[in-house]
Design a protein around this motif. Structure first.
Motif, PDB file in Angstrom:
ATOM      1  N   ILE A   3      54.384 103.498  40.777  1.00 22.98           N
ATOM      2  CA  ILE A   3      53.619 104.018  41.907  1.00 22.98           C
ATOM      3  C   ILE A   3      53.044 105.351  41.476  1.00 22.98           C
ATOM      4  O   ILE A   3      53.787 106.274  41.128  1.00 22.98           O
ATOM      5  CB  ILE A   3      54.508 104.182  43.159  1.00 22.98           C
ATOM      6  CG1 ILE A   3      55.026 102.822  43.599  1.00 22.98           C
ATOM      7  CG2 ILE A   3      53.739 104.874  44.273  1.00 22.98           C
ATOM      8  CD1 ILE A   3      56.028 102.869  44.730  1.00 22.98           C
ATOM      9  N   TYR A  11      54.748 109.468  47.140  1.00 20.82           N
ATOM     10  CA  TYR A  11      55.428 108.272  46.639  1.00 20.82           C
ATOM     11  C   TYR A  11      56.000 107.470  47.811  1.00 20.82           C
ATOM     12  O   TYR A  11      55.763 106.278  47.943  1.00 20.82           O
ATOM     13  CB  TYR A  11      56.544 108.694  45.672  1.00 20.82           C
ATOM     14  CG  TYR A  11      57.276 107.564  45.018  1.00 20.82           C
ATOM     15  CD1 TYR A  11      56.862 107.059  43.782  1.00 20.82           C
ATOM     16  CD2 TYR A  11      58.402 106.980  45.606  1.00 20.82           C
ATOM     17  CE1 TYR A  11      57.538 106.020  43.163  1.00 20.82           C
ATOM     18  CE2 TYR A  11      59.082 105.944  44.998  1.00 20.82           C
ATOM     19  CZ  TYR A  11      58.644 105.469  43.775  1.00 20.82           C
ATOM     20  OH  TYR A  11      59.319 104.435  43.173  1.00 20.82           O
ATOM     21  N   LYS A  14      53.695 105.465  50.126  1.00 25.99           N
ATOM     22  CA  LYS A  14      53.105 104.237  49.581  1.00 25.99           C
ATOM     23  C   LYS A  14      54.067 103.049  49.619  1.00 25.99           C
ATOM     24  O   LYS A  14      53.732 101.966  49.143  1.00 25.99           O
ATOM     25  CB  LYS A  14      52.639 104.490  48.144  1.00 25.99           C
ATOM     26  CG  LYS A  14      51.499 105.490  48.064  1.00 25.99           C
ATOM     27  CD  LYS A  14      51.036 105.715  46.653  1.00 25.99           C
ATOM     28  CE  LYS A  14      49.845 106.669  46.633  1.00 25.99           C
ATOM     29  NZ  LYS A  14      49.279 106.828  45.290  1.00 25.99           N
ATOM     30  N   LEU A  15      55.233 103.249  50.203  1.00 25.52           N
ATOM     31  CA  LEU A  15      56.242 102.192  50.252  1.00 25.52           C
ATOM     32  C   LEU A  15      56.242 101.481  51.605  1.00 25.52           C
ATOM     33  O   LEU A  15      55.858 102.071  52.608  1.00 25.52           O
ATOM     34  CB  LEU A  15      57.634 102.800  50.022  1.00 25.52           C
ATOM     35  CG  LEU A  15      57.869 103.502  48.694  1.00 25.52           C
ATOM     36  CD1 LEU A  15      59.246 104.157  48.691  1.00 25.52           C
ATOM     37  CD2 LEU A  15      57.734 102.528  47.540  1.00 25.52           C
TER      38      LEU A  15
END
Length: 156
Positions: A3, A11, A14-15
């Protein structure tokens, strides 16, 4: 699963939501329990390192990088918690393996220094916190340097 993110917050953003919540809680657990001296950086995942200010030679594999200690990443099928100290200190590995079943009813899934959490609802945050407290940067550097000396002796 790489990522591309400049910060832990980017980070995490974006999950998927369940992974984001688990990584966020793991990150807080690590930050709250890791002894002073480690530095948090991004390197395709969230990484805690021995900074150059404590160890100017850097990582033996690539001296331009600081010595890695711990990492946190969302992989395809699990959350990976990388802990180099668990491999370097056999007594801590033994302790962790004995304590794990006291905290969750799932089987411990780990490699040499990677603990895999496949079920985000079964992460033993308290145990991770305890593990984080067990090794200081100075302790890890002593073991790391002994490893390097042993490596040099074996290659002669």
């Amino acid at each position: 699963m790489l990522i591309n993110a400049a910060t832990p917050e980017e980070y995490i953003s974006k999950l998927p939501e369940d992974r984001a919540q688990a990584i966020e809680r793991l990150l807080k657990t690590i930050r709250d329990n890791l002894p002073p001296g480690f530095e948090e950086v991004m390197d395709g995942m969230i990484v805690f390192v021995i900074p150059f200010s404590l160890y100017p030679p850097g990582y033996h594999v690539n001296p331009k990088e600081p010595v890695p200690f711990m990492g946190l990443a969302s992989q395809k099928n699990y959350i990976a918690f990388y802990h180099m100290g668990i491999e370097a200190f056999p007594e801590i590995l033994k302790w962790f393996q004995e304590e794990y079943p006291k905290h969750v009813n799932t089987k411990l899934d780990m490699g040499k220094s990677c603990i895999r959490f496949k079920n985000v609802k079964k992460i033993p945050y308290d145990l991770v916190g305890e593990l984080c407290q067990k090794i200081t940067p100075e302790d890890y550097l002593k073991t790391y340097e002994n490893f390097l000396k042993t490596r040099v002796k074996k290659s002669k």
